[in-house]
Design a protein around this motif. Structure first.
Motif, PDB file in Angstrom:
ATOM      1  N   PRO A 147       0.822  -1.204   0.000  1.00 44.36           N
ATOM      2  CA  PRO A 147       0.000   0.000   0.000  1.00 44.36           C
ATOM      3  C   PRO A 147       0.863   1.264   0.000  1.00 44.36           C
ATOM      4  O   PRO A 147       1.883   1.326   0.684  1.00 44.36           O
ATOM      5  N   LEU A 192     -12.435  -2.947  -4.417  1.00 46.24           N
ATOM      6  CA  LEU A 192     -10.970  -3.035  -4.473  1.00 46.24           C
ATOM      7  C   LEU A 192     -10.394  -1.632  -4.533  1.00 46.24           C
ATOM      8  O   LEU A 192     -10.809  -0.814  -5.370  1.00 46.24           O
ATOM      9  N   THR A 193      -9.437  -1.379  -3.669  1.00 49.35           N
ATOM     10  CA  THR A 193      -8.739  -0.100  -3.678  1.00 49.35           C
ATOM     11  C   THR A 193      -8.014   0.083  -5.000  1.00 49.35           C
ATOM     12  O   THR A 193      -7.502  -0.876  -5.580  1.00 49.35           O
ATOM     13  N   GLY A 194      -7.941   1.309  -5.467  1.00 47.20           N
ATOM     14  CA  GLY A 194      -7.208   1.609  -6.677  1.00 47.20           C
ATOM     15  C   GLY A 194      -5.773   1.129  -6.571  1.00 47.20           C
ATOM     16  O   GLY A 194      -5.122   1.335  -5.553  1.00 47.20           O
ATOM     17  N   GLN A 195      -5.306   0.478  -7.624  1.00 41.93           N
ATOM     18  CA  GLN A 195      -3.947  -0.059  -7.636  1.00 41.93           C
ATOM     19  C   GLN A 195      -3.056   0.779  -8.535  1.00 41.93           C
ATOM     20  O   GLN A 195      -3.503   1.364  -9.520  1.00 41.93           O
ATOM     21  N   GLU A 250      -4.277   4.668 -12.541  1.00 46.44           N
ATOM     22  CA  GLU A 250      -4.747   3.959 -11.356  1.00 46.44           C
ATOM     23  C   GLU A 250      -6.145   3.459 -11.680  1.00 46.44           C
ATOM     24  O   GLU A 250      -6.906   4.139 -12.360  1.00 46.44           O
ATOM     25  N   PHE A 295      -4.649   2.037   3.687  1.00 46.47           N
ATOM     26  CA  PHE A 295      -5.889   1.453   3.187  1.00 46.47           C
ATOM     27  C   PHE A 295      -5.798  -0.060   3.185  1.00 46.47           C
ATOM     28  O   PHE A 295      -4.726  -0.634   3.316  1.00 46.47           O
ATOM     29  N   SER A 296      -6.952  -0.705   3.012  1.00 47.72           N
ATOM     30  CA  SER A 296      -7.053  -2.147   2.797  1.00 47.72           C
ATOM     31  C   SER A 296      -7.005  -2.401   1.299  1.00 47.72           C
ATOM     32  O   SER A 296      -7.401  -1.541   0.504  1.00 47.72           O
ATOM     33  N   HIS A 297      -6.548  -3.587   0.897  1.00 44.15           N
ATOM     34  CA  HIS A 297      -6.584  -3.937  -0.520  1.00 44.15           C
ATOM     35  C   HIS A 297      -8.027  -4.040  -1.021  1.00 44.15           C
ATOM     36  O   HIS A 297      -8.319  -3.708  -2.164  1.00 44.15           O
ATOM     37  N   ALA A 298      -8.909  -4.515  -0.141  1.00 47.76           N
ATOM     38  CA  ALA A 298     -10.320  -4.661  -0.507  1.00 47.76           C
ATOM     39  C   ALA A 298     -11.164  -4.658   0.758  1.00 47.76           C
ATOM     40  O   ALA A 298     -10.688  -5.015   1.841  1.00 47.76           O
ATOM     41  N   ASP A 308      -9.549   1.373  -9.814  1.00 46.02           N
ATOM     42  CA  ASP A 308     -10.208   0.667  -8.721  1.00 46.02           C
ATOM     43  C   ASP A 308     -11.386  -0.107  -9.300  1.00 46.02           C
ATOM     44  O   ASP A 308     -11.790   0.113 -10.447  1.00 46.02           O
TER      45      ASP A 308
END
Length: 129
Positions: free
Chosen positions: A13, A29-32, A121, A17-20, A123
Motif C-alpha cells: 500500500p 478493491l482499492t485503486g492499484q 490507477e 488502506f485495505s486492498h479490498a 479501482d
C-alpha cells in the motif's frame, strides 16, 4: 459488518488502506498503482500500456486472493494523468483484459497527479456469485 482485506503478497500500500473491503457479497478493491508486488521500490514500467498491464495484474492478484477473477467485476474507475495523450492506448490495453460481451461499467477520469508518479490507477467493484 464489512470484512477488511490486506494481503501480505499483494502490492505494498502507498497509503493507509485495505486492498479490498467486502460487505454482503460486494467487494470494493482499492485503486492499484503500477508497482511490482515482488519489487515495490523498482521503477514503474515505462508508458501507459505497460503501466495499465501492471495495474490490471495487481487487481487480478487481489481478486485471486479473494477467490474471484475479472469476470466478477461489475464496475471500474480509471484515472489517467495524461488523459488526452493516453486515452486511446489505455483503452486498447484495458479492453484486452475483458471479454467483449463482459465489460464492466466504467468511468475514466483525467487527474493532475497520482501517487508514486503513476500514469494510471484503477479501482474496481466486484460481486460474489
Amino acid at each position: 459488518m464489512p470484512d477488511f482485506h490486506l494481503f501480505s503478497n499483494g502490492p505494498r500500500p502507498v497509503a493507509p488502506f485495505s486492498h479490498a473491503v467486502e460487505s454482503d457479497g460486494w467487494v470494493m478493491l482499492t485503486g492499484q498503482m503500477p508497482t511490482d508486488p515482488a519489487a515495490p521500490d523498482a521503477p514503474l514500467p515505462a508508458g501507459i500500456e505497460a503501466q495499465t498491464v501492471r495495474v490490471m495484474r495487481n487487481l487480478e492478484l487481489i481478486l485471486g486472493e479473494l477467490g474471484l477473477d475479472l469476470t466478477h467485476v461489475v464496475q471500474c474507475r480509471c484515472y489517467l494523468t495524461e488523459f488526452e495523450r493516453d486515452y486511446a492506448a489505455f483503452n486498447e490495453t484495458y479492453q484486452s483484459f475483458f471479454a467483449e460481451d463482459r465489460r464492466p461499467a466504467r468511468t475514466t477520469i483525467g487527474v493532475t497527479a497520482l501517487a508514486v508518479g503513476a500514469l494510471v490507477e484503477i479501482d474496481m467493484v466486484a460481486r460474489r456469485p
